[in-house]
Design an enzyme around this catalytic site. Sequence first.
Site, short mmCIF file in Angstrom:
data_model
loop_
_atom_site.label_atom_id
_atom_site.label_comp_id
_atom_site.label_asym_id
_atom_site.label_seq_id
_atom_site.Cartn_x
_atom_site.Cartn_y
_atom_site.Cartn_z
CG ASP A 54 -30.39 -123.88 6.46
OD1 ASP A 54 -30.15 -123.07 7.37
OD2 ASP A 54 -30.83 -125.02 6.66
CG ASP A 56 -34.17 -120.64 7.53
OD1 ASP A 56 -34.24 -121.32 6.49
OD2 ASP A 56 -33.89 -121.12 8.65
CG ASP A 121 -34.54 -121.03 19.78
OD1 ASP A 121 -34.10 -120.05 19.14
OD2 ASP A 121 -34.26 -122.21 19.48
#
Length: 346
Positions: A54, A56, A121
């Site tokens: 996907d 983002d 992260d």
Amino acid sequence: MKAVIYDKDDHLLQSYHFDLDARKICSRLSQFGHEAYIVGGAIRDLLMGRIPKDFDIVTDASPSRVKKLFKSARVIGKRFRLVHIYFPRNKLYEVATFRSTESGDRRNVYGSLYEDVMRRDFSINALYFDPRDEILIDFVGGFADVKRRILRSVLPLETSFIEDPVRMLRALKYTAILGVYIARPLARRIRKDVKLLGNASNSRLSEELYKILSSGHSAEAFRLMDRYGFIKLFLPEFARKFDEHKGGKLREGVFSNLKDLDEEVDKRDVGRGAMIACLCERIAEEEGFFESALGERSLDDLSEYVKDLIVPLVQPNRDVENAVRHMFLHQGLCVPRKRNRRREVK
Ligand code: ATP
Ligand code: MG
């Protein structure tokens, strides 16, 4: 803080690599004076020669502003609001406003691009692509890390896993799926903080677990999780079975089933039931669930057993029952009936 900007000659990404609708969203946002980037997994996967799942998008526009600019947009989320933009054929894009490093528990505190980077992260997940100028923006050495295939934390290691223990599972997921190496300090910190996994949200752990099971690299991921002591913490009953059976035969059996699953997911869509079945079948077999002398056992008995085996992960009954059906069929047996509840009441 200054970013390194890579142009087309460096990053080698072409506009046709990017989903057309994601580019349209960015282009409309920039037409109206906003910054808009494709970020995270999609950029990392493209740079590694993989097809993204996907796309983002992040922007400096607030969620209500994004909603105004797109007819099919819906604002979701309570603590941190995001916008979902729908396109035909069930295509869905997530547009997030830059997050502030200070947002903590306060609602809707938005920040700058740099602040958004510093909340991610790992460096390989913190690369931003500007489709208008076709440049890659890198504040944290993520591009070099992609090329060296190394997983490094962006967040300070002293607090990252206290803040969110699921990140440890994500680290092992990337190691297994992308073939990256965990940087030494990160690996040392994971070994130190592994116990924190016990505090992680079960639904988020389940979500990552299904990503692992459907990745085609689940056997490798489970070996890593076993080596780092994760299984004991997030699938305690499951781990107990491993330990009860000395000599590692059961463990190897489970890994071998996962290897079969990895080959299957390459060929076709595999449902959650089939994934749970691959995970649990060898253990259920060891417990004698498929022995004909115990033929009287019902579908419900094994369903209950499977649920207990994968606690604290909570699965819908439907997925667990499908898992049980898969197991019986895989064993070459007839699927037993469900218990007749009405008769029991009498
Ligand atoms: P996958 O391919 O498994 O979906 P992904 O990198 O796209 O991996 P997502 O969970 O979809 O991961 O999250 C999108 C991005 O959001 C990540 O690339 C990362 O930058 C950021 N992110 C997600 N979860 C966290 C987290 N727990 N802590 C910090 N940043 C995160
Ligand atoms: Mg993703």
